[in-house]
Scaffold this motif. Structure first.
Motif, mmCIF file in Angstrom:
data_model
loop_
_atom_site.group_PDB
_atom_site.id
_atom_site.type_symbol
_atom_site.label_atom_id
_atom_site.label_comp_id
_atom_site.label_asym_id
_atom_site.label_seq_id
_atom_site.Cartn_x
_atom_site.Cartn_y
_atom_site.Cartn_z
ATOM 1 N N THR A 228 0.826 -1.203 0.000
ATOM 2 C CA THR A 228 0.000 0.000 0.000
ATOM 3 C C THR A 228 0.864 1.259 0.000
ATOM 4 O O THR A 228 0.592 2.219 -0.731
ATOM 5 C CB THR A 228 -0.920 -0.008 1.239
ATOM 6 N N SER A 232 0.932 3.908 -2.959
ATOM 7 C CA SER A 232 0.537 5.288 -2.651
ATOM 8 C C SER A 232 1.558 6.263 -3.203
ATOM 9 O O SER A 232 1.197 7.323 -3.751
ATOM 10 C CB SER A 232 0.414 5.469 -1.134
ATOM 11 N N TYR A 260 -11.620 12.321 -8.888
ATOM 12 C CA TYR A 260 -11.319 11.262 -7.877
ATOM 13 C C TYR A 260 -11.575 9.894 -8.490
ATOM 14 O O TYR A 260 -10.768 8.974 -8.362
ATOM 15 C CB TYR A 260 -12.231 11.446 -6.658
ATOM 16 N N ARG A 261 -12.760 9.744 -9.122
ATOM 17 C CA ARG A 261 -13.151 8.461 -9.683
ATOM 18 C C ARG A 261 -12.130 7.995 -10.722
ATOM 19 O O ARG A 261 -11.771 6.826 -10.789
ATOM 20 C CB ARG A 261 -14.531 8.583 -10.313
ATOM 21 N N LEU A 264 -8.860 6.958 -8.888
ATOM 22 C CA LEU A 264 -9.044 5.801 -7.983
ATOM 23 C C LEU A 264 -9.159 4.483 -8.736
ATOM 24 O O LEU A 264 -8.996 3.411 -8.154
ATOM 25 C CB LEU A 264 -10.296 6.003 -7.116
ATOM 26 N N LYS A 265 -9.429 4.583 -10.050
ATOM 27 C CA LYS A 265 -9.565 3.347 -10.821
ATOM 28 C C LYS A 265 -8.275 2.536 -10.789
ATOM 29 O O LYS A 265 -8.286 1.308 -10.753
ATOM 30 C CB LYS A 265 -9.922 3.678 -12.287
ATOM 31 N N LEU A 268 -7.772 0.700 -7.309
ATOM 32 C CA LEU A 268 -8.849 -0.268 -7.111
ATOM 33 C C LEU A 268 -8.750 -1.432 -8.090
ATOM 34 O O LEU A 268 -9.035 -2.581 -7.737
ATOM 35 C CB LEU A 268 -10.206 0.434 -7.248
ATOM 36 N N ALA A 319 -8.771 -4.064 -1.446
ATOM 37 C CA ALA A 319 -9.527 -2.920 -1.966
ATOM 38 C C ALA A 319 -9.665 -1.839 -0.907
ATOM 39 O O ALA A 319 -9.566 -0.631 -1.201
ATOM 40 C CB ALA A 319 -10.903 -3.390 -2.434
ATOM 41 N N GLY A 323 -7.692 1.357 -1.638
ATOM 42 C CA GLY A 323 -8.678 2.405 -1.914
ATOM 43 C C GLY A 323 -8.523 3.582 -0.974
ATOM 44 O O GLY A 323 -8.504 4.750 -1.396
ATOM 45 N N GLY A 326 -5.192 5.356 -1.608
ATOM 46 C CA GLY A 326 -5.290 6.110 -2.857
ATOM 47 C C GLY A 326 -6.129 7.362 -2.691
ATOM 48 O O GLY A 326 -5.784 8.426 -3.202
ATOM 49 N N TRP A 327 -7.236 7.243 -1.952
ATOM 50 C CA TRP A 327 -8.116 8.405 -1.744
ATOM 51 C C TRP A 327 -7.379 9.513 -0.989
ATOM 52 O O TRP A 327 -7.477 10.699 -1.343
ATOM 53 C CB TRP A 327 -9.348 7.958 -0.956
#
Length: 714
Positions: A228, A232, A260-261, A264-265, A268, A319, A323, A326-327
């Motif tokens: 992670t 990151s 963001y979406r 984030l792909k 994820l 995830a 996730g 990443g966020w």
């Protein structure tokens, strides 16, 4: 790994419950006449067993038990139950070591027995010959079960009793204490008592099970955290590089959640693909992993539980981790305004406190350039340091184990014992010791208030030649005093001149001893003069329960005894080094890969962030060798510092591991490492560094001179 650990624990619990594992075993001065009445009074199940050791050939001993029906019932692993006279069950490791198959015939005391099957006993899950042994050696020792009728017909052996209390909710020690008091009230003298918690043939398995179960959860979680952190950093660099595009998207009216979406792909998608592949691969290794472990623990594999909960967590956890990380990274990068994002690389020119503190202006260009490249990104610097330190801890783990075991074998085990054979009798002897031998006595004790971490108190002759004990300064200690070995002194938190309170496991009676000296040895013993031992613990005057000798003694067959050689103990330690050697290779490879992966990622980041600088160097006429030297070698000092940081972390980690081992074995190991291995560890880390540099060199060569012009245009 989680399923392997959980199934191993479940199989162990099922085996212990299904085959009615004893709560304690004991021997008495004489047979108990009315067991049903005693069972009723004690509210427990008590079964009498019989056993003796039979030498099949030199160095090959088979401990034969009569079959129990109510407590410690044998579990069939392969073959069939005892069906009649002449059948015998063997433990599978002994059978495999000597190539015994079902249907083979063994001759015991002139009577032939046919191998009906292979079995496991719940009180011999790890079938050590002696409770003082360290490792099981199936080449030298095995266990077998025959019918009671056959055992009686052989006309040999001694009795013992196994007890299972009917109230599992009560504290085992309290039930044992009440039961011992009941036996005493009926005039039944106990010669030996072992709670299941102090049975090293079971306790070591319980401790290892707990350790495996814990590691099966911790190792994947730590690995996932490391992945992670790496990912990151990659996402953060990716967004920084595309900050102009992100700012442009803002300016064109795209909403923040849409950006963001989009970003984030990436994490994820990696989490989903990695989670699915990892879970599928993990399911395939559950059975091989269990079979590998059950090759050491001797527990029937009755089934495997593929827990849906564990599989769902295995799919969701990557995830969740990737996730969330990443966020947070995207949020940190996208907090800037569209104008700031379109300017690009906002923090590039910032000088942090470390750079200001080091006064780089006084250094030559090359040194200043390399240090500045590291200090300009503290997160990248922290990642490289942490990664190198973690790889060092993993790498030195195996070397610590080997150095500590080498020291235990050469300096502690062989250096302290001056005899070859150790004889233990089931009851005290008072006749003169055979010529060439020296008597001693020993019993197990506990610290007051503890149930499991037992140790031996040994009575020896005041002028004993059996042991050579030294203090911290290396001076030899006289055996005519009470001596605690170092692990016991640390466990009881006492020093020379203090008084210790200990509890005898045979009857839970409390005693006090004044400490005269502390020995620099790693066995868990308290030594005292034999006469004082007999007087203190109520043993017959002049009695002893063991003999030490440098030659095999001619002991009458009617006196049950056990014998173990120091060479057997040393061989057991050497045997334990075989899996350690494999462990060293495996962990070293893992550490090498982790170190190289982290260094490669960090160096790649440096190259990505300095493309325009590299391009300018090429325009100004710097040769490839000079560019590579400035860019690739900038991490050398950080890698060295990471290795140095990893050394004290390794000492701390190994100290914790050794403390955990002390609960399951009868010795302690020093936390030490041969300086040669530290040099080897450093060489391995630097090799992974050089390989990662070699891989990154192509990236530098691929940077064209036009990169600087592009940067200026942007």
């Amino acid at each position: 790994m989680v399923l392997v650990g959980a199934n191993l624990k479940q199989l162990t619990n099922e085996f212990e419950n299904r085959c009615v594992q004893e709560d304690a075993s004991f021997t008495t001065e004489k047979s108990i006449d009315n067991l049903p009445e005693l069972e009723s009074a004690a509210d427990a199940v008590i079964e009498e067993g019989k056993t003796f050791d039979y030498t099949l050939s030199e160095g090959k001993t088979l401990r034969i038990f009569s079959k129990n029906d109510r407590v410690n019932i044998p579990a069939i692993i392969e073959g069939k139950e005892l069906s009649g006279s002449g059948d015998i069950l063997l433990n599978p490791a002994f059978a495999a070591a000597h190539d015994y198959k079902i249907g083979d015939v063994l001759t015991i005391l002139d009577k032939q027995f046919t191998v009906a099957g292979f079995m496991a006993l719940p009180n011999y899950i790890y079938p050590l010959k002696s409770e003082t042994d360290i490792m099981y050696s199936p080449q030298n020792f095995g266990i077998a079960v025959i019918s009671r009728e056959d055992f009686t017909a052989l006309g040999k052996g001694s009795n013992f009793y196994a007890v299972k209390f009917n109230h599992p909710e009560e504290r085992p020690r309290a039930q044992s204490a009440k039961f011992i008091a009941l036996l005493k009230s009926r005039g039944i003298g106990i010669t030996q008592w072992t709670d299941i918690g102090g049975n090293s043939r079971v306790r070591s398995v319980t401790m290892k099970n707990d350790s495996i179960n814990l590691n099966s959860k911790v190792v994947p979680t730590v690995t996932l955290l490391l992945a992670t952190i790496l990912l990151s950093n990659v996402i953060g660099r990716l967004i920084k590089r595309e900050s102009v595009i992100a700012g442009a998207l803002y300016a064109l009216g795209y909403k923040r959640k849409e950006i963001y979406r989009h970003y984030l792909k990436f994490p994820l998608m990696i989490a989903v693909i990695g989670g699915v592949l990892g879970t599928i691969l993990g399911l395939f290794i559950v059975r091989p992993g269990l079979l590998f472990l059950l090759g050491y623990f001797y527990i029937p594999l009755t089934g495997i539980d593929y827990s849906p909960t564990v599989m769902i967590i295995s799919l969701l956890l990557p995830a969740l981790f990737l996730g969330l990380s990443g966020w947070f990274v995207i949020r940190r990068e996208l907090k800037h305004s569209p104008v700031e994002l379109m300017k690009g690389d906002q923090e590039k020119s910032k000088v942090n406190f470390l750079e200001r503190m080091f006064k780089l202006e006084k250094l030559k260009f090359a040194a200043k350039f390399k240090i500045r490249k590291q200090l300009r990104s503290l997160s990248r610097l922290a990642l490289l340091l942490t990664g190198c330190a973690a790889a060092t801890v993993l790498l030195l783990y195996g070397f610590f184990l080997k150095s500590s075991m080498d020291y235990l074998l050469t300096s502690s085990l062989k250096g302290a014992y001056n005899f070859q054979y150790e004889y233990w009798f089931k009851s005290p002897r008072t006749e003169p010791a055979p010529p060439g031998s020296e008597p001693f006595s020993g019993s197990k004790f506990l610290p007051v208030g503890e149930d499991n971490r037992d140790f031996y108190v040994v009575g020896v002759l005041p002028d004993s030649k059996l042991y050579t004990l030294v203090d911290e300064s290396g001076a030899r200690l006289s055996m005519n005093q009470v001596i605690l070995t170092k692990p016991i002194a640390e466990q009881l938190k006492v020093k020379q001149g203090d008084t210790v309170n200990i509890v005898r496991k045979a009857d839970y009676q409390e005693f006090s001893l004044k400490v005269d000296s502390i020995a620099n040895a790693y066995n868990r013993f308290i030594f005292m003069p034999l006469a004082e031992y007999n007087e203190k613990f109520g043993m017959p005057e002049g009695s002893y329960t063991g003999l030490g000798s440098n030659k095999l003694l001619d002991i009458p067959e009617n006196q049950p005894y056990g014998v173990v050689s120091i060479e057997d103990k040393a061989a057991a330690v050497r045997g334990s080094m075989a899996p350690v050697a494999a462990l060293i290779v495996f962990v070293s490879v893992v550490a090498f890969i982790i170190g190289m992966m982290i260094i490669y990622v960090v160096t790649s980041m440096i190259i990505e962030e300095n493309k325009s600088t590299i391009s300018l160097m090429k325009i100004f006429g710097y040769r490839k060798k000079e560019v590579n030297f400035l860019i690739l070698n900038s991490s050398t000092m950080v890698v060295v510092i990471g290795y140095v940081i990893g050394i004290p972390l390794s000492f701390a980690a190994m100290g914790g591991l050794m403390k955990a081992l002390e609960n399951s074995v009868t010795f302690s190991m020093p936390v030490m490492i041969d300086p040669l291995y530290m040099g080897v560890g450093f060489a391995v880390v630097m090799l992974s560094y050089e390989l990662s540099k070699l891989l990154c060199r192509k990236k530098i060569n691929a940077v064209s001179m036009s990169e600087a012009l592009k940067a200026g245009t942007e």
